[in-house]
Design an enzyme around this catalytic site. Structure first.
Site, PDB file in Angstrom:
ATOM      1  N   ASP A  37     -90.267  35.615  50.963  1.00  0.00           N
ATOM      2  CA  ASP A  37     -90.855  35.744  50.412  1.00  0.00           C
ATOM      3  C   ASP A  37     -91.109  35.693  49.131  1.00  0.00           C
ATOM      4  OD1 ASP A  37     -93.654  37.935  50.088  1.00  0.00           O
ATOM      5  OD2 ASP A  37     -91.528  39.614  50.512  1.00  0.00           O
ATOM      6  N   HIS A  38     -92.358  34.867  48.684  1.00  0.00           N
ATOM      7  CA  HIS A  38     -92.758  34.374  46.801  1.00  0.00           C
ATOM      8  C   HIS A  38     -93.752  34.387  46.631  1.00  0.00           C
ATOM      9  CE1 HIS A  38     -88.114  32.557  46.125  1.00  0.00           C
ATOM     10  NE2 HIS A  38     -87.929  33.614  46.306  1.00  0.00           N
ATOM     11  N   GLY A 106     -84.782  40.932  44.052  1.00  0.00           N
ATOM     12  CA  GLY A 106     -86.191  40.505  43.525  1.00  0.00           C
ATOM     13  C   GLY A 106     -85.621  39.759  42.390  1.00  0.00           C
ATOM     14  N   GLU A 107     -86.668  38.598  42.462  1.00  0.00           N
ATOM     15  CA  GLU A 107     -86.843  38.123  40.816  1.00  0.00           C
ATOM     16  C   GLU A 107     -87.653  38.315  39.798  1.00  0.00           C
ATOM     17  OE1 GLU A 107     -86.664  36.010  44.284  1.00  0.00           O
ATOM     18  OE2 GLU A 107     -84.671  35.814  44.421  1.00  0.00           O
ATOM     19  N   ASN A 110     -91.548  36.221  40.516  1.00  0.00           N
ATOM     20  CA  ASN A 110     -91.791  36.403  41.387  1.00  0.00           C
ATOM     21  C   ASN A 110     -93.241  37.394  41.222  1.00  0.00           C
ATOM     22  OD1 ASN A 110     -91.320  34.594  43.586  1.00  0.00           O
ATOM     23  ND2 ASN A 110     -89.959  35.755  43.985  1.00  0.00           N
ATOM     24  N   GLY A 173     -72.408  42.051  45.090  1.00  0.00           N
ATOM     25  CA  GLY A 173     -71.209  42.286  44.592  1.00  0.00           C
ATOM     26  C   GLY A 173     -71.115  43.783  44.842  1.00  0.00           C
ATOM     27  N   THR A 190     -76.346  35.421  50.243  1.00  0.00           N
ATOM     28  CA  THR A 190     -76.313  33.726  50.410  1.00  0.00           C
ATOM     29  C   THR A 190     -75.085  32.802  50.060  1.00  0.00           C
ATOM     30  OG1 THR A 190     -77.207  33.805  48.395  1.00  0.00           O
ATOM     31  CG2 THR A 190     -78.734  33.894  50.150  1.00  0.00           C
TER      32      THR A 190
END
Length: 320
Positions: A37-38, A106-107, A110, A173, A190
């Site tokens: 989802d980007h 998120g990132e 995006n 983590g 991942t």
């Protein structure tokens, strides 16, 4: 038996192609279809980034058996969490209950399209509040919520599947593994790291689904596969602390300009050798994952990959 997934990677295929790939993958025998989802691709060479939720709706209608999942959606900037709950429930209805909502923090790549990217501590606070909003709405509750980052005066999701859409939370983590155990029905990772799985178990996640993803590049020519992976996937090894903060494809291109072809090939199995690809998948099985989705790197190679997977790869993975 571990469920085998196929990744509908929005960064490397257009919307109609993705729906076609989904239908082919289900026919080939994949158990699950997961979708990125980007808003942007990682690198310009990938060349695509359609709106994942429109494609998910089409895939839900065009398939009938395979489980579906967002892998993963960020509910803190580009989407308000109350809206995420609504669209997840809609896909749950369209798919007759086959959809799982995968969520992550998120990132910048995006999310910056709607404004500044918050500091990591603020992002974590926002993400936990988002989970506190989404969970009850998926369960059919009327929600009033007032937090440090979000206000929901009055929300209710009218169209929901018979069984509430399950949630899975991405973790890297202890803090995120604890969130996954507290709020979600499963965990996403991942990397085949058994340590994260142990932290998840310690926080209360024993017995719940664990979703992983492994990138490969199948093709008859290993040298060509290595070139494709270097061209389109060389960002993969930088880790999420870097990937979460770079703002655009040009930043990823600059950050990876000195990554060599052999560096990328060490982390992504390339070529025609089925044993090598099975071993990459097996690392997640050995780490305790219950669902593992394959990413075939290279948009143009998907039909070839799906034919090969049906004939050679999937029978081998079923033996694990």
């Amino acid at each position: 038996m571990v469920k085998v997934g196929y990744t509908l990677m929005c960064e490397q295929a257009g919307p109609k192609q993705l729906v076609d790939h989904a239908v082919r993958a289900e026919a080939a025998g994949f158990d699950q279809l997961v979708m990125s989802d980007h808003y942007y691709p990682w690198l310009d060479s990938q060349g695509h980034s359609p709106y994942a939720w429109s494609v998910l709706g089409a895939v839900a209608h065009a398939t009938s058996r395979a489980e579906l999942m967002s892998f993963v959606t960020c509910p803190i900037r580009r989407y308000h969490p109350a809206v995420v709950a609504q669209k997840a429930s809609t896909v749950g209805v369209l798919s007759d209950g086959r959809f799982t909502l995968g969520l992550g923090a998120g990132e910048n790549l995006n999310e910056h399209v709607v404004g500044g990217w918050p500091h990591v501590q603020q992002r974590h606070e926002m993400f936990e509040e988002a989970l506190q909003i989404i969970r009850p709405l998926l369960n059919g509750e009327t929600l009033t919520f007032s937090g440090n980052h979000y206000d929901v005066p009055d929300a209710y999701v009218w169209d929901r599947p018979d069984t509430p859409v399950p949630m899975a939370v991405a973790a890297s983590g202890r803090q995120s593994a604890t969130l996954a155990a507290e709020y979600a029905d499963g965990i996403v990772a991942t990397e085949p790291d058994p340590h994260i799985m142990r932290m998840y178990d310690d926080a209360g996640g024993i017995g719940r689904p664990r979703y992983g993803q492994v990138a490969i590049c199948y093709g008859p020519d290993e040298a060509e596969c290595r070139k494709i992976v270097h061209d389109q996937f060389r960002w993969f090894g930088m880790g999420w602390k870097v990937n979460a903060d770079l703002p655009g494809p040009e930043s990823f291109a600059a950050a990876t300009q000195f990554v060599r072809e052999e560096d990328v090939a060490e982390g992504v199995s390339c070529g025609p050798d089925v044993d090598r690809h099975v071993e990459a998948f097996k690392q997640f099985v050995d780490a305790g994952f219950t669902h593992v989705a394959l990413v075939q790197v290279g948009g143009d190679s998907q039909p070839m990959f799906l034919d090969w997977a049906q004939e050679q790869l999937l029978p081998r993975l079923r033996e694990l």
